[in-house]
Scaffold this motif. Structure first.
Motif, mmCIF file in Angstrom:
data_model
loop_
_atom_site.group_PDB
_atom_site.id
_atom_site.type_symbol
_atom_site.label_atom_id
_atom_site.label_comp_id
_atom_site.label_asym_id
_atom_site.label_seq_id
_atom_site.Cartn_x
_atom_site.Cartn_y
_atom_site.Cartn_z
ATOM 1 N N PHE A 1 0.834 -1.203 0.000
ATOM 2 C CA PHE A 1 0.000 0.000 0.000
ATOM 3 C C PHE A 1 0.869 1.253 0.000
ATOM 4 O O PHE A 1 0.660 2.177 -0.773
ATOM 5 C CB PHE A 1 -0.926 -0.016 1.214
ATOM 6 C CG PHE A 1 -1.989 1.039 1.191
ATOM 7 C CD1 PHE A 1 -3.210 0.791 0.599
ATOM 8 C CD2 PHE A 1 -1.771 2.282 1.763
ATOM 9 C CE1 PHE A 1 -4.205 1.754 0.578
ATOM 10 C CE2 PHE A 1 -2.749 3.256 1.748
ATOM 11 C CZ PHE A 1 -3.965 2.995 1.152
ATOM 12 N N ASN A 2 1.882 1.265 0.866
ATOM 13 C CA ASN A 2 2.755 2.434 0.976
ATOM 14 C C ASN A 2 3.693 2.572 -0.221
ATOM 15 O O ASN A 2 3.962 3.680 -0.672
ATOM 16 C CB ASN A 2 3.560 2.385 2.272
ATOM 17 C CG ASN A 2 2.695 2.632 3.479
ATOM 18 O OD1 ASN A 2 1.710 3.356 3.419
ATOM 19 N ND2 ASN A 2 3.045 2.018 4.592
ATOM 20 N N MET A 3 4.190 1.468 -0.752
ATOM 21 C CA MET A 3 5.104 1.533 -1.896
ATOM 22 C C MET A 3 4.406 2.037 -3.149
ATOM 23 O O MET A 3 4.997 2.739 -3.952
ATOM 24 C CB MET A 3 5.710 0.159 -2.177
ATOM 25 C CG MET A 3 6.811 -0.213 -1.225
ATOM 26 S SD MET A 3 7.522 -1.816 -1.602
ATOM 27 C CE MET A 3 8.161 -1.545 -3.233
ATOM 28 N N ASN A 4 3.146 1.667 -3.310
ATOM 29 C CA ASN A 4 2.407 2.057 -4.508
ATOM 30 C C ASN A 4 1.728 3.404 -4.370
ATOM 31 O O ASN A 4 1.025 3.832 -5.273
ATOM 32 C CB ASN A 4 1.388 0.978 -4.873
ATOM 33 C CG ASN A 4 2.077 -0.272 -5.368
ATOM 34 O OD1 ASN A 4 2.962 -0.202 -6.198
ATOM 35 N ND2 ASN A 4 1.684 -1.412 -4.838
ATOM 36 N N GLU A 5 1.925 4.061 -3.244
ATOM 37 C CA GLU A 5 1.375 5.396 -3.002
ATOM 38 C C GLU A 5 -0.098 5.474 -3.380
ATOM 39 O O GLU A 5 -0.536 6.351 -4.116
ATOM 40 C CB GLU A 5 2.176 6.443 -3.768
ATOM 41 C CG GLU A 5 3.620 6.502 -3.348
ATOM 42 C CD GLU A 5 4.430 7.476 -4.174
ATOM 43 O OE1 GLU A 5 3.851 8.231 -4.970
ATOM 44 O OE2 GLU A 5 5.655 7.481 -4.014
ATOM 45 N N ILE A 6 -0.849 4.517 -2.878
ATOM 46 C CA ILE A 6 -2.266 4.454 -3.191
ATOM 47 C C ILE A 6 -2.999 5.497 -2.356
ATOM 48 O O ILE A 6 -2.902 5.512 -1.135
ATOM 49 C CB ILE A 6 -2.829 3.046 -2.904
ATOM 50 C CG1 ILE A 6 -2.082 2.020 -3.752
ATOM 51 C CG2 ILE A 6 -4.316 2.995 -3.163
ATOM 52 C CD1 ILE A 6 -2.433 0.579 -3.420
ATOM 53 N N ASN A 7 -3.723 6.388 -3.004
ATOM 54 C CA ASN A 7 -4.524 7.395 -2.308
ATOM 55 C C ASN A 7 -5.981 6.947 -2.338
ATOM 56 O O ASN A 7 -6.634 7.042 -3.370
ATOM 57 C CB ASN A 7 -4.366 8.770 -2.962
ATOM 58 C CG ASN A 7 -2.968 9.305 -2.814
ATOM 59 O OD1 ASN A 7 -2.342 9.107 -1.787
ATOM 60 N ND2 ASN A 7 -2.474 9.961 -3.831
ATOM 61 N N LYS A 8 -6.450 6.458 -1.236
ATOM 62 C CA LYS A 8 -7.806 5.924 -1.143
ATOM 63 C C LYS A 8 -8.518 6.527 0.057
ATOM 64 O O LYS A 8 -7.920 7.143 0.915
ATOM 65 C CB LYS A 8 -7.773 4.394 -0.990
ATOM 66 C CG LYS A 8 -7.094 3.648 -2.122
ATOM 67 C CD LYS A 8 -7.932 3.689 -3.364
ATOM 68 C CE LYS A 8 -7.250 2.893 -4.468
ATOM 69 N NZ LYS A 8 -7.922 2.949 -5.714
ATOM 70 N N THR A 9 -9.814 6.300 0.105
ATOM 71 C CA THR A 9 -10.609 6.694 1.265
ATOM 72 C C THR A 9 -10.731 5.488 2.192
ATOM 73 O O THR A 9 -10.387 4.362 1.817
ATOM 74 C CB THR A 9 -12.006 7.155 0.819
ATOM 75 O OG1 THR A 9 -12.658 6.058 0.174
ATOM 76 C CG2 THR A 9 -11.922 8.347 -0.125
#
Length: 98
Positions: A52-60
């Motif tokens: 999650f952190n490596m892919n810089e996923i911006n989610k709610t």
């Protein structure tokens, strides 16, 4: 969150706490709320958090809940297998001289 408990119930409870803080006048932005949920997850979710952190996923939070539920079901099916997802970098990289 304790090891072996259902992630869905935990995230929904955390969403309630975050909403209560907002009602009291202390709102958390989405990034901080997601960090609180991810950092309090058990060790079995370390690979998920890393991806999650490596892919810089911006989610709610609701989208994170769905992703965590999917990850939880995959962990139950696959046992202790680890999978690491990588994606192509977006930024400018160093050019290698020939």
């Amino acid at each position: 969150m304790s090891e072996g408990s259902l992630v869905g119930a935990y995230v929904i409870k955390m969403m309630g706490y975050i909403q209560a803080l907002e009602n009291l006048g202390f709102p958390l932005n989405d990034e901080l709320a997601i960090d609180v949920v991810l950092q309090s997850s058990p060790d079995s979710f370390n690979q998920f958090v890393l991806n999650f952190n490596m892919n810089e996923i911006n989610k709610t939070l609701p989208l994170l809940l769905g992703m965590l539920r999917t990850g939880e079901s995959n962990m139950k099916k696959g046992g202790s297998k680890s999978i690491l997802m990588l994606r192509e970098a977006k930024g400018k990289g160093k050019k290698v001289a020939k």
